[in-house]
Write a protein that holds these residues in place. Structure first.
Motif, PDB file in Angstrom:
ATOM      1  N   ARG A  20       0.909  -1.124   0.050  1.00  0.00           N
ATOM      2  CA  ARG A  20       0.049   0.106  -0.030  1.00  0.00           C
ATOM      3  C   ARG A  20       0.941   1.267  -0.089  1.00  0.00           C
ATOM      4  O   ARG A  20       0.309   2.223   0.180  1.00  0.00           O
ATOM      5  N   ASN A  21       2.165   1.228  -0.144  1.00  0.00           N
ATOM      6  CA  ASN A  21       2.914   2.291  -0.010  1.00  0.00           C
ATOM      7  C   ASN A  21       2.932   3.185  -1.324  1.00  0.00           C
ATOM      8  O   ASN A  21       3.550   2.573  -2.368  1.00  0.00           O
ATOM      9  N   LYS A  22       2.591   4.257  -1.320  1.00  0.00           N
ATOM     10  CA  LYS A  22       2.536   4.906  -2.716  1.00  0.00           C
ATOM     11  C   LYS A  22       4.011   5.727  -3.056  1.00  0.00           C
ATOM     12  O   LYS A  22       4.085   6.642  -4.120  1.00  0.00           O
ATOM     13  N   GLU A  23       4.796   5.623  -1.992  1.00  0.00           N
ATOM     14  CA  GLU A  23       6.159   6.557  -2.195  1.00  0.00           C
ATOM     15  C   GLU A  23       7.192   5.546  -3.274  1.00  0.00           C
ATOM     16  O   GLU A  23       7.402   4.384  -3.076  1.00  0.00           O
ATOM     17  N   GLN A  24       7.266   6.611  -4.367  1.00  0.00           N
ATOM     18  CA  GLN A  24       8.072   5.741  -5.433  1.00  0.00           C
ATOM     19  C   GLN A  24       9.207   6.487  -5.827  1.00  0.00           C
ATOM     20  O   GLN A  24      10.346   6.014  -6.278  1.00  0.00           O
ATOM     21  N   TYR A  25       9.603   7.867  -5.321  1.00  0.00           N
ATOM     22  CA  TYR A  25      10.515   8.607  -5.901  1.00  0.00           C
ATOM     23  C   TYR A  25      11.274   9.433  -4.614  1.00  0.00           C
ATOM     24  O   TYR A  25      10.331   9.847  -3.748  1.00  0.00           O
ATOM     25  N   GLN A  26      12.550   9.622  -4.762  1.00  0.00           N
ATOM     26  CA  GLN A  26      13.292  10.772  -3.921  1.00  0.00           C
ATOM     27  C   GLN A  26      12.521  12.026  -4.326  1.00  0.00           C
ATOM     28  O   GLN A  26      12.387  12.262  -5.506  1.00  0.00           O
ATOM     29  N   LEU A  27      12.616  13.145  -3.566  1.00  0.00           N
ATOM     30  CA  LEU A  27      12.254  14.305  -3.893  1.00  0.00           C
ATOM     31  C   LEU A  27      13.384  15.047  -4.276  1.00  0.00           C
ATOM     32  O   LEU A  27      14.354  15.507  -3.462  1.00  0.00           O
ATOM     33  N   ASP A  29      15.950  17.269  -7.557  1.00  0.00           N
ATOM     34  CA  ASP A  29      15.674  18.287  -8.367  1.00  0.00           C
ATOM     35  C   ASP A  29      14.629  18.127  -9.562  1.00  0.00           C
ATOM     36  O   ASP A  29      14.110  19.120 -10.023  1.00  0.00           O
ATOM     37  N   VAL A  30      14.660  17.044 -10.161  1.00  0.00           N
ATOM     38  CA  VAL A  30      13.666  16.710 -11.447  1.00  0.00           C
ATOM     39  C   VAL A  30      12.511  17.032 -10.809  1.00  0.00           C
ATOM     40  O   VAL A  30      11.436  17.584 -11.682  1.00  0.00           O
ATOM     41  N   ASN A  31      12.027  16.380  -9.607  1.00  0.00           N
ATOM     42  CA  ASN A  31      10.748  16.430  -9.214  1.00  0.00           C
ATOM     43  C   ASN A  31      10.359  17.884  -8.648  1.00  0.00           C
ATOM     44  O   ASN A  31       9.192  18.402  -8.931  1.00  0.00           O
ATOM     45  N   LYS A  32      11.246  18.440  -8.204  1.00  0.00           N
ATOM     46  CA  LYS A  32      11.011  19.892  -7.749  1.00  0.00           C
ATOM     47  C   LYS A  32      10.753  20.947  -8.732  1.00  0.00           C
ATOM     48  O   LYS A  32      10.007  21.995  -8.642  1.00  0.00           O
ATOM     49  N   ALA A  33      11.111  20.451  -9.874  1.00  0.00           N
ATOM     50  CA  ALA A  33      11.113  21.622 -11.149  1.00  0.00           C
ATOM     51  C   ALA A  33       9.595  21.621 -11.327  1.00  0.00           C
ATOM     52  O   ALA A  33       9.280  22.709 -12.262  1.00  0.00           O
ATOM     53  N   GLN A 210       2.018  14.236  -3.875  1.00  0.00           N
ATOM     54  CA  GLN A 210       2.969  14.520  -2.770  1.00  0.00           C
ATOM     55  C   GLN A 210       3.272  13.273  -1.999  1.00  0.00           C
ATOM     56  O   GLN A 210       4.233  12.886  -1.250  1.00  0.00           O
ATOM     57  N   MET A 211       2.221  12.300  -2.049  1.00  0.00           N
ATOM     58  CA  MET A 211       2.389  10.941  -1.483  1.00  0.00           C
ATOM     59  C   MET A 211       3.408   9.882  -2.253  1.00  0.00           C
ATOM     60  O   MET A 211       3.723   9.010  -1.377  1.00  0.00           O
ATOM     61  N   GLN A 212       3.665  10.373  -3.352  1.00  0.00           N
ATOM     62  CA  GLN A 212       4.709   9.663  -4.132  1.00  0.00           C
ATOM     63  C   GLN A 212       6.280   9.907  -3.681  1.00  0.00           C
ATOM     64  O   GLN A 212       7.132   9.141  -4.047  1.00  0.00           O
ATOM     65  N   PHE A 213       6.459  10.872  -2.935  1.00  0.00           N
ATOM     66  CA  PHE A 213       7.749  11.178  -2.312  1.00  0.00           C
ATOM     67  C   PHE A 213       8.280  10.567  -1.347  1.00  0.00           C
ATOM     68  O   PHE A 213       7.432  10.643  -0.246  1.00  0.00           O
ATOM     69  N   LYS A 214       9.248   9.859  -1.100  1.00  0.00           N
ATOM     70  CA  LYS A 214       9.501   9.256   0.068  1.00  0.00           C
ATOM     71  C   LYS A 214       9.711   9.970   1.411  1.00  0.00           C
ATOM     72  O   LYS A 214      10.386  11.208   1.102  1.00  0.00           O
ATOM     73  N   GLY A 215       9.186   9.555   2.231  1.00  0.00           N
ATOM     74  CA  GLY A 215       9.099  10.204   3.599  1.00  0.00           C
ATOM     75  C   GLY A 215       7.868  10.818   4.030  1.00  0.00           C
ATOM     76  O   GLY A 215       7.601  11.345   5.216  1.00  0.00           O
TER      77      GLY A 215
END
Length: 309
Positions: A20-27, A29-33, A210-215
């Motif tokens: 059930r974990n939706k966290e897929q990516y580190q936050l 610079d690519v995502n912050k863009a 936002q749920m896709q970013f780890k942490g």
């Protein structure tokens, strides 16, 4: 047989929070863009913020609530800017595009975030502050520590009393329950903030990003343990000891924090507190009933400024 039984039990315990974990990516610079606004590195990582409006205008700082980030202010910033204010909105740690540090998410973390951010990007000593839901409790904690920095305060249906989060407060089982059930259900439960969710079909999907970013899971569960289950009453009492004008807004159809709490908060805040009831407004009244909310906030800000002249 026992080996297979043990394996089944282990899988039943380990797999649900993983599945059930939706966290897929580190936050990164690519995502912050993809985020509007800017970033600044503070003590606990990068903070996403938007600073708009007249650089010489009075500063208004907007503090969002428990889980939905700074897009909650989309319908308020333009009105404030058009009225001559400089507006700072940002994502609290663990939300939106701000960093998700592996720390305790208590009021001290968020108070430090507000103080560091305003000192770093705003360049003014005093400002107005607006707190929504849990952001109201954070705002009170900030005022209690830095009363000299505030011109006035606005509360929108503020979190004002501790909530018993049950087993979520337990160290191991609480994390398992939070990761397996509570956090995954947050997106669909966002519609409870709205009175007419059918008018905002994008509401859930926008939250899910936002749920896709780890942490994210850690931030939410930790905030539940150390903010939502903590009693903010003393901070509200400390605000009452200040002379600043206080505006309290509450919607009559709020399903998250009932308007029944309004008299309690009004009493805690003491003198120079004005309660405005938003007829029909829900918990996200600043979004659904933006016109009425904006009018009340701007009127309050202007009255506060006249009182200091």
């Amino acid at each position: 047989m026992l080996t297979w039984l043990a394996l089944v039990i282990i899988c039943a315990v380990v797999l649900p929070p993983v599945i059930r974990n939706k966290e897929q990516y580190q936050l990164n610079d690519v995502n912050k863009a993809e985020a509007p606004g800017q970033f600044i590195k503070l003590d606990h990582g990068d903070v996403h913020y938007e600073l708009t409006g007249d650089p010489d205008g009075p500063l208004v700082v907007l503090v969002h609530g428990f889980s939905a980030p700074s897009y909650m202010w989309d319908k308020n910033v333009p009105a404030l800017v058009a009225s001559g204010y400089r507006v700072l909105r940002f994502d609290l740690y663990g939300r939106g595009y701000s960093a998700r540090p592996a720390v305790k998410y208590d009021k001290h973390l968020f108070v430090e975030q507000i103080e560091s951010l305003t000192k770093s990007v705003a360049g003014v000593e005093r400002f107005h502050i607006v707190g929504l839901s849990m952001g109201g409790a954070i705002t009170s904690a900030y005022i209690a520590q830095f009363p000299h920095r505030l011109e006035s305060v606005v509360y929108l249906a503020p979190f004002n009393r501790p909530i018993d989060i049950g087993p979520l407060a337990m160290p191991l089982i609480g994390k398992w329950i939070g990761y397996t059930f509570f956090v995954p259900s947050l997106a669909k439960n966002q519609v409870n903030d709205l009175v007419e969710p059918s008018l905002f079909p994008y509401w859930q999907k926008r939250f899910e990003r936002q749920m896709q970013f780890k942490g994210f899971r850690h931030a939410i569960v930790s905030s539940g343990r150390y903010v939502i289950s903590a009693d903010p009453t003393q901070d509200y009492k400390d605000v009452s000891n200040t002379k600043m004008p206080k505006l309290l807004l509450w919607g009559t159809s709020d399903k998250i924090i009932s308007i029944d709490d309004a008299p309690r908060v009004e009493q805690l805040l003491g003198q120079q507190t004005r309660l405005v009831v938003v007829e029909g407004g829900g918990h996200a009244m600043q979004y659904e009933y933006a016109k009425a909310v904006n009018h009340s906030i701007i009127e309050h800000l202007r009255e506060s400024e006249r009182a200091t002249v």
